[in-house]
Design a protein around this motif. Structure first.
Motif, mmCIF file in Angstrom:
data_model
loop_
_atom_site.group_PDB
_atom_site.id
_atom_site.type_symbol
_atom_site.label_atom_id
_atom_site.label_comp_id
_atom_site.label_asym_id
_atom_site.label_seq_id
_atom_site.Cartn_x
_atom_site.Cartn_y
_atom_site.Cartn_z
ATOM 1 N N ILE A 1 37.191 -10.042 -7.553
ATOM 2 C CA ILE A 1 38.324 -9.949 -6.624
ATOM 3 C C ILE A 1 38.217 -11.115 -5.650
ATOM 4 O O ILE A 1 37.204 -11.266 -4.968
ATOM 5 N N SER A 2 39.251 -11.923 -5.594
ATOM 6 C CA SER A 2 39.235 -13.044 -4.647
ATOM 7 C C SER A 2 39.642 -12.549 -3.285
ATOM 8 O O SER A 2 40.743 -12.048 -3.090
ATOM 9 N N TYR B 1 35.844 -11.723 -13.581
ATOM 10 C CA TYR B 1 37.110 -11.441 -12.913
ATOM 11 C C TYR B 1 36.861 -10.813 -11.554
ATOM 12 O O TYR B 1 37.208 -9.653 -11.314
ATOM 13 N N GLU C 1 43.244 -4.103 -5.144
ATOM 14 C CA GLU C 1 42.869 -5.039 -6.195
ATOM 15 C C GLU C 1 42.190 -4.325 -7.357
ATOM 16 O O GLU C 1 42.362 -4.674 -8.521
ATOM 17 N N ILE C 2 41.404 -3.342 -7.005
ATOM 18 C CA ILE C 2 40.729 -2.601 -8.068
ATOM 19 C C ILE C 2 41.747 -1.858 -8.919
ATOM 20 O O ILE C 2 41.667 -1.837 -10.155
ATOM 21 N N ILE D 1 40.774 -4.299 -1.023
ATOM 22 C CA ILE D 1 39.932 -4.252 -2.225
ATOM 23 C C ILE D 1 40.356 -3.096 -3.114
ATOM 24 O O ILE D 1 40.377 -3.195 -4.342
ATOM 25 N N GLN E 1 31.026 0.207 -5.479
ATOM 26 C CA GLN E 1 32.458 0.425 -5.433
ATOM 27 C C GLN E 1 32.855 1.365 -4.297
ATOM 28 O O GLN E 1 33.842 1.141 -3.611
ATOM 29 N N LEU F 1 33.008 -9.322 -5.894
ATOM 30 C CA LEU F 1 33.891 -9.926 -4.907
ATOM 31 C C LEU F 1 33.586 -11.408 -4.801
ATOM 32 O O LEU F 1 32.428 -11.812 -4.846
ATOM 33 N N MET G 1 41.272 -5.665 -11.125
ATOM 34 C CA MET G 1 40.356 -6.771 -10.894
ATOM 35 C C MET G 1 38.984 -6.263 -10.467
ATOM 36 O O MET G 1 38.823 -5.116 -10.069
ATOM 37 N N GLY G 2 38.040 -7.124 -10.528
ATOM 38 C CA GLY G 2 36.747 -6.890 -9.907
ATOM 39 C C GLY G 2 35.715 -6.168 -10.740
ATOM 40 O O GLY G 2 34.588 -5.980 -10.299
#
Lengths: 379, 368
Positions: free
Chosen positions: B55-56, B53, B42-43, B39, B30, B18, B47-48
């Motif tokens: 997760i922003s 890479y 995003e996963i 989140i 996770q 993150l 991402m992440g």
């Protein structure tokens, strides 16, 4: 306090949606008082989606039990200042009788077609007759009424989005009830607490018809009289439909008396037809017993109930419990058939003397329990 | 986790990366992070999974709040916990200073973590509920940047006390008259005269309900008198030496005010800010709430008993004391003038100050 650049004022910079969340969790008067905190806060309170006026719960505030104070100086000003949609309107009135001001409030609200949650409790005086305009609120998802007269116009087709319906001492005719029930397939929570004088007309439909129309019902709460009405005709049968979704049963208000056979059998009917039932909450009454037929005795070994398995039953609460044989038998049945039972809480009726209490306890200890973890608390 | 004894247990857990707004990147289990819907999405979007890479996270999530949120998630994502355990964890969890709590609410909202948003907003609501505006401003460091006029707007006229309602209306009416006077004549003198009346009447009116029917009548008579006087536009000169006499009387008022505070803190808490703010300036909008039938006896009969009336008296005196610190000078004079002159209203016809000797008796009546 007014120093800028020192402690930061974080709360004012929260997004409005969060500020609304905060404001709706306090009494509406406190929420409106925040309007003088600062420039930022002047208008937040006017857009809150929930208006909750309550002088029923909580400590008795005598200044609010006057209609003038409660409605005129609290509800009216806030309604006038409010902007934006009202999604939830709750008015629990204690000590204020039905009056035309309430009609005006309902009229005002009924123009706001987005209202989703309407609760009106009038705890004293005559029942309040709901305006026809009220029945136009088609978006209603939660409806709670107490001490009102529910007389919809002929064009009323029910509230199709209804998820929770709560009628406490609401007078309603059988055909109107049918209209509502027939048209709220999404109903999950249904409470009907009423007496003979509230359920008007010929109530000829029974539990089977009721549950057919409410397939998603998860919580059912009824008082003794409606149960008797609905149980007519089906009392000795097993319900053909299994109430798979029913998770919680409450028998409440105006007491259930296992001294009356119909009460005991209807409770059993409902309980045994709900394989997924998780909570049972009962309030009993202490009446001298009628002659109870032999079939209802010794429930556990009875053939009608041998198939019963209450696999999900976790909590049973019984209040005003007495040491009648039927009540004890009922508890015995519950204990024997619920492998997942966690808690049984029993409040013994005050009129049972100490010997009776000891008898209850000593018998209950002996009952076989399907659940090793079941905790029995007797108060 | 029981099978692999060769492979280290940490390897079984998958971690995701993150990145917070300030650029720092951290690694989180996770199963914990997935508790946040944001989140989780995003996963699923791919991402992440690696450091390159991450997760922003939304801007409102800084490292401190992120660690708090992850603590929350770590506890609650374990399915076996009882409701009691969760509740007690929550209660301990929200014990933090208000700014942190606000940041946490904001961050939880941006991560769509609804249970935490509910928890924190409830905590914030508890901090606001039942407090006076000053207390709230202090707790949250909110700047007091409203002008006096704005504070008087009907927006905040939602009080929970019929006494305040009455006071509001009386003051509103007085303010209206004040405004009219200001437009016409010498501001200081006229205004004081009229305002003087209002407080007099107010106090006598309330006091009159203490079961003293004579006083009730005098209250009404005073009202009529006032009207006549207004028409005549009589104005006594300003008494600057009333200031000195007001201090000793203020002293007694103060002690009474304090005793009333200790007796009924809640009422005081609710009453005070409204009154002080109301008295600061006039606002024509308030006239909407100043009904003409405000002096109906039935209004006062809203279940207010004599004991409470006395309390009101003391509280009003206490308001004056408090207002002294906030108000412009002339209004300060007004109040003290008004209270002193209360019992001798009739003789005021142009001789304002000379009757202030009678203040002692007047106050004693109050203090009974």
């Amino acid at each position: 306090m007014e120093a800028e650049g020192l402690p930061l004022d974080r709360i004012s910079s929260l997004p409005p949606s969060i500020i609304h969340l905060i404001l709706i969790r306090m009494p509406v008067r406190d929420a409106f008082r925040t309007s003088i905190l600062s420039q930022n806060w002047r208008h937040h309170c006017r857009y809150i989606p929930t208006l909750w006026f309550d002088n029923f719960h909580g400590p008795y505030d005598e200044t609010l039990s006057n209609k003038c104070t409660m409605l005129h100086s609290v509800v009216y000003p806030i309604l006038l200042l409010h902007r934006g949609p009202i999604l939830q309107f709750i008015l629990y009135l204690y000590g204020v009788n039905s009056c035309c001001e309430i009609d005006q409030i309902i009229l005002h609200l009924s123009r706001n077609a987005a209202l989703k949650d309407f609760r009106l409790w009038i705890c004293s005086g005559d029942e309040h007759k709901l305006l026809p305009a009220f029945f136009k609120l088609q978006e209603l998802m939660v409806l709670e009424l107490r001490n009102c007269a529910f007389q919809p116009p002929v064009t009323f087709k029910g509230f199709s989005m209804l998820v929770k319906l709560y009628f406490y001492e609401v007078s309603i005719a059988a055909k109107d009830f049918l209209r509502i029930i027939s048209n709220c397939p999404l109903l999950k929570d249904f409470t009907l607490i009423a007496d003979e004088k509230h359920l008007l007309g010929l109530w000829s439909f029974n539990f089977i018809e009721l549950f057919e129309r409410l397939p998603l019902l998860e919580h059912l709460c009824m008082s003794s009289y409606p149960i008797q009405c609905f149980a007519k005709g089906v009392i000795r049968q097993k319900l053909p439909i299994s109430l798979g979704r029913l998770k919680s049963l409450e028998f409440y208000g105006f007491g259930l008396c296992f001294g009356r056979e119909v009460d005991l059998l209807s409770v059993l009917l409902l309980v045994t037809s709900s394989p997924n039932i998780e909570t049972i909450n009962m309030e009993m009454e202490l009446y001298p017993t009628e002659a109870v037929s032999q079939t209802t005795m010794n429930l556990v070994d009875h053939q009608d109930y041998s198939y019963v398995m209450l696999d999900h039953l976790r909590v049973v609460v019984i209040s005003s419990f007495s040491n009648m044989k039927t009540s004890m038998d009922f508890v015995k049945l519950i204990l024997a058939k619920s492998p997942m039972l966690k808690k049984v809480v029993i409040f013994i009726n005050e009129q049972v003397d100490i010997h009776g209490k000891v008898k209850i306890l000593s018998e209950m200890i002996r009952y076989p329990r399907a659940s090793a973890k079941a905790e029995i608390r007797v108060y | 986790m029981s099978e692999p004894d060769v492979i280290k247990p940490e390897m079984m857990k998958s971690y995701i990366w993150l990145q917070t707004a300030d650029g720092s990147i951290q690694q989180v289990e996770q199963e914990v992070a997935i508790f946040c819907p944001f989140i989780c999405h995003e996963i699923h979007a791919g991402m992440g999974s690696s450091k390159t890479y991450p997760i922003s996270l939304p801007a409102r999530v800084n490292p401190v709040t992120l660690s708090l949120i992850l603590d929350y998630c770590r506890f609650h994502q374990v399915p076996g916990r009882s409701n009691k355990e969760r509740k007690s964890f929550d209660e301990k969890f929200i014990r933090m200073d208000t700014n942190r709590l606000c940041e946490l609410t904001s961050a939880a909202d941006s991560l769509q973590l609804k249970p935490l948003v509910d928890l924190t907003s409830r905590a914030l609501a508890r901090m606001i509920e039942g407090k006076t505006p000053e207390e709230i401003r202090e707790t949250f460091h909110i700047p007091d940047d409203l002008t006096e006029e704005e504070k008087l707007e009907p927006l905040k006229n939602i009080t929970d006390d019929p006494r305040i309602r009455l006071l509001n209306r009386l003051y509103a009416r007085k303010r209206k008259e004040l405004k009219e006077k200001e437009k016409l004549k010498n501001v200081e003198v006229e205004a004081e005269h009229v305002d003087d009346r209002s407080v007099d009447e107010l106090l006598s009116f309330i006091n009159g309900e203490n079961g003293d029917t004579k006083e009730v009548k005098t209250a009404k008579n005073k009202k009529k008198n006032r009207r006549r006087k207004d028409q005549q536009k009589n104005a006594p000169p300003v008494c600057t030496n009333s200031n000195t006499s007001s201090s000793p009387s203020n002293g007694t008022k103060e002690s009474n005010g304090i005793s009333s505070v200790s007796r009924d803190d809640r009422v005081k808490g609710h009453c005070l800010p409204n009154i002080s703010e109301l008295l600061k300036l006039q606002d024509s909008e308030d006239d909407r709430f100043a009904l003409d039938d405000e002096f109906d006896d039935c209004d006062i009969g809203d279940g207010i008993d004599p004991e409470i009336k006395e309390q009101i008296d003391r509280e009003v005196e206490d308001f004056a004391r408090r207002l002294n610190s906030d108000w412009p000078e002339r209004v300060q004079e007004l109040l003290s003038l008004g209270q002193e002159r209360r019992p001798s209203l009739y003789s005021i016809n142009g001789n304002g100050c000379s009757t202030k000797r009678s203040n002692a008796s007047g106050l004693e009546k109050h203090e009974k």
